[in-house]
Design a protein around this motif. Structure first.
Motif, PDB file in Angstrom:
ATOM      1  N   UNK A 114      87.497 114.928  34.617  1.00 24.28           N
ATOM      2  CA  UNK A 114      88.713 115.777  34.629  1.00 24.28           C
ATOM      3  C   UNK A 114      89.423 115.624  33.360  1.00 24.28           C
ATOM      4  N   UNK A 115      89.931 116.574  32.908  1.00 19.93           N
ATOM      5  CA  UNK A 115      90.597 116.789  31.823  1.00 19.93           C
ATOM      6  C   UNK A 115      89.438 116.995  30.591  1.00 19.93           C
ATOM      7  N   UNK A 116      90.115 117.000  29.438  1.00 19.70           N
ATOM      8  CA  UNK A 116      89.411 117.069  27.894  1.00 19.70           C
ATOM      9  C   UNK A 116      89.513 115.786  27.240  1.00 19.70           C
ATOM     10  N   UNK A 117      88.507 115.650  26.733  1.00 14.14           N
ATOM     11  CA  UNK A 117      88.625 114.483  25.872  1.00 14.14           C
ATOM     12  C   UNK A 117      87.887 114.839  24.563  1.00 14.14           C
ATOM     13  N   UNK A 133      83.433 115.963  19.048  1.00 12.63           N
ATOM     14  CA  UNK A 133      83.517 117.042  19.847  1.00 12.63           C
ATOM     15  C   UNK A 133      84.523 116.715  21.094  1.00 12.63           C
ATOM     16  N   UNK A 134      84.670 118.005  21.584  1.00 12.02           N
ATOM     17  CA  UNK A 134      85.796 117.962  22.703  1.00 12.02           C
ATOM     18  C   UNK A 134      84.609 118.329  23.967  1.00 12.02           C
ATOM     19  N   UNK A 135      84.896 117.451  25.015  1.00 11.18           N
ATOM     20  CA  UNK A 135      84.200 117.498  26.050  1.00 11.18           C
ATOM     21  C   UNK A 135      85.069 117.731  27.285  1.00 11.18           C
ATOM     22  N   UNK A 136      84.665 118.417  28.302  1.00 10.98           N
ATOM     23  CA  UNK A 136      85.228 118.766  29.376  1.00 10.98           C
ATOM     24  C   UNK A 136      84.648 118.591  30.599  1.00 10.98           C
ATOM     25  N   UNK A 137      85.183 118.836  31.631  1.00 11.32           N
ATOM     26  CA  UNK A 137      84.652 118.631  33.159  1.00 11.32           C
ATOM     27  C   UNK A 137      82.959 118.731  32.921  1.00 11.32           C
ATOM     28  N   UNK A 138      82.440 117.666  33.523  1.00  8.06           N
ATOM     29  CA  UNK A 138      80.619 117.426  33.573  1.00  8.06           C
ATOM     30  C   UNK A 138      79.963 117.583  32.311  1.00  8.06           C
ATOM     31  N   UNK A 139      80.948 117.234  31.287  1.00  5.15           N
ATOM     32  CA  UNK A 139      80.174 116.944  30.022  1.00  5.15           C
ATOM     33  C   UNK A 139      79.777 115.401  29.713  1.00  5.15           C
ATOM     34  N   UNK A 140      78.668 115.357  29.128  1.00  5.86           N
ATOM     35  CA  UNK A 140      78.077 113.887  28.858  1.00  5.86           C
ATOM     36  C   UNK A 140      77.869 113.651  27.295  1.00  5.86           C
ATOM     37  N   UNK A 141      78.012 112.418  26.841  1.00  7.93           N
ATOM     38  CA  UNK A 141      78.094 111.898  25.505  1.00  7.93           C
ATOM     39  C   UNK A 141      77.313 110.672  25.711  1.00  7.93           C
ATOM     40  N   UNK A 142      75.980 110.580  25.005  1.00  6.09           N
ATOM     41  CA  UNK A 142      75.494 109.176  24.891  1.00  6.09           C
ATOM     42  C   UNK A 142      75.590 108.500  23.550  1.00  6.09           C
ATOM     43  N   UNK A 143      76.308 107.368  23.410  1.00  4.69           N
ATOM     44  CA  UNK A 143      76.224 106.814  22.076  1.00  4.69           C
ATOM     45  C   UNK A 143      75.256 105.604  22.067  1.00  4.69           C
ATOM     46  N   UNK A 144      74.359 105.387  21.065  1.00  6.33           N
ATOM     47  CA  UNK A 144      73.441 104.552  21.058  1.00  6.33           C
ATOM     48  C   UNK A 144      74.457 103.014  20.664  1.00  6.33           C
ATOM     49  N   UNK A 145      73.403 101.862  20.846  1.00  5.89           N
ATOM     50  CA  UNK A 145      74.061 100.667  20.222  1.00  5.89           C
ATOM     51  C   UNK A 145      74.288 100.541  18.850  1.00  5.89           C
ATOM     52  N   UNK A 146      75.365 100.068  18.208  1.00  3.55           N
ATOM     53  CA  UNK A 146      75.510 100.023  16.900  1.00  3.55           C
ATOM     54  C   UNK A 146      76.388 100.987  16.431  1.00  3.55           C
ATOM     55  N   UNK A 147      76.629 101.955  17.247  1.00  4.53           N
ATOM     56  CA  UNK A 147      77.363 103.300  16.422  1.00  4.53           C
ATOM     57  C   UNK A 147      78.769 103.315  16.935  1.00  4.53           C
ATOM     58  N   UNK A 148      79.642 103.227  16.047  1.00  8.71           N
ATOM     59  CA  UNK A 148      81.086 103.175  16.208  1.00  8.71           C
ATOM     60  C   UNK A 148      81.435 104.313  16.956  1.00  8.71           C
ATOM     61  N   UNK A 149      82.456 104.222  18.088  1.00  7.16           N
ATOM     62  CA  UNK A 149      82.888 105.424  18.716  1.00  7.16           C
ATOM     63  C   UNK A 149      84.391 105.255  19.054  1.00  7.16           C
ATOM     64  N   UNK A 150      85.100 106.557  19.391  1.00  5.47           N
ATOM     65  CA  UNK A 150      86.547 106.426  19.723  1.00  5.47           C
ATOM     66  C   UNK A 150      86.748 107.776  20.553  1.00  5.47           C
ATOM     67  N   UNK A 151      87.930 107.999  21.171  1.00  4.40           N
ATOM     68  CA  UNK A 151      88.127 109.001  22.006  1.00  4.40           C
ATOM     69  C   UNK A 151      89.727 109.128  22.029  1.00  4.40           C
ATOM     70  N   UNK A 152      90.092 110.471  22.272  1.00  9.38           N
ATOM     71  CA  UNK A 152      91.377 110.590  22.638  1.00  9.38           C
ATOM     72  C   UNK A 152      91.571 111.949  23.501  1.00  9.38           C
TER      73      UNK A 152
END
Length: 187
Positions: A114-117, A133-152
């Motif tokens: 739900x929502x947009x992130x 990238x802005x992802x919405x409903x049913x979108x997916x992101x895979x982040x490998x080990x060792x890669x810094x990540x954040x969200x809003x």
């Protein structure tokens, strides 16, 4: 033999009546592998230490399989034991920020329900460099080990995402110098 019929349970889950060819062992096995939405707890406390850096870091974890990397929830009998991965939901209030952090030992997958992130991956050597990238409903992101990540959370409404971490018990993440959480402790 008559076919099993569906009905609503008290937890608002579609269930089947026990078919004639079931066994107590099978019934126990399926019940021990079931985690209904109605039986979950929305836990704003597990990451509450991050609000020391600001109210925008307030978000909740809803645990299903394992505890993820949020801390020690081994005593929580409501969580299904993890064998190979953890699975939880995050409730992300509108405007919420998930600070830049790194899982050094494991990949992490985010699936938006739900929502947009806005998800960002950061350069491991220079966290000021990032791709988003802005992802919405049913979108997916895979982040490998060792890669810094954040969200809003960028939607006006709250967001809810699935978080899958590829191990039974991940190490606690670290916060690079470019993260708002750098130096913030869990105490």
């Amino acid at each position: 033999m008559t076919p099993a019929t569906l009905h609503e349970s008290k937890e608002n889950v579609m269930t089947e009546t026990v078919p004639e060819n079931s066994t107590p062992e099978l019934e126990k096995a399926i019940d021990e592998a079931l985690a209904t939405n109605a039986s979950r707890n929305v836990d704003f406390d597990t990451l509450a230490f991050q609000t020391k850096a600001g109210a925008q870091f307030r978000r909740a974890q809803v645990r299903y399989i394992g505890s993820g990397a949020t801390g020690n929830h081994d005593g929580d009998e409501n969580i299904l034991p993890a064998d190979h991965f953890t699975f939880s939901n995050m409730v992300l209030p509108s405007g919420c920020v998930g600070p830049e952090h790194t899982h050094h030992d494991v990949e992490e997958v985010f699936f938006v329900l739900e929502g947009e992130v806005r998800f960002s991956v950061h350069d491991a050597g220079d966290g000021n460099k990032k791709a988003s990238r802005v992802l919405g409903r049913y979108d997916l992101l895979r982040v490998p080990a060792g890669v810094p990540r954040s969200l809003e959370t960028v939607s006006a409404e709250d967001a809810r995402i699935c978080v899958i971490i590829g191990t039974q018990k991940p190490q606690l993440p670290t916060y690079p110098e470019t993260s708002e959480m750098h130096g913030v402790t869990r105490d």
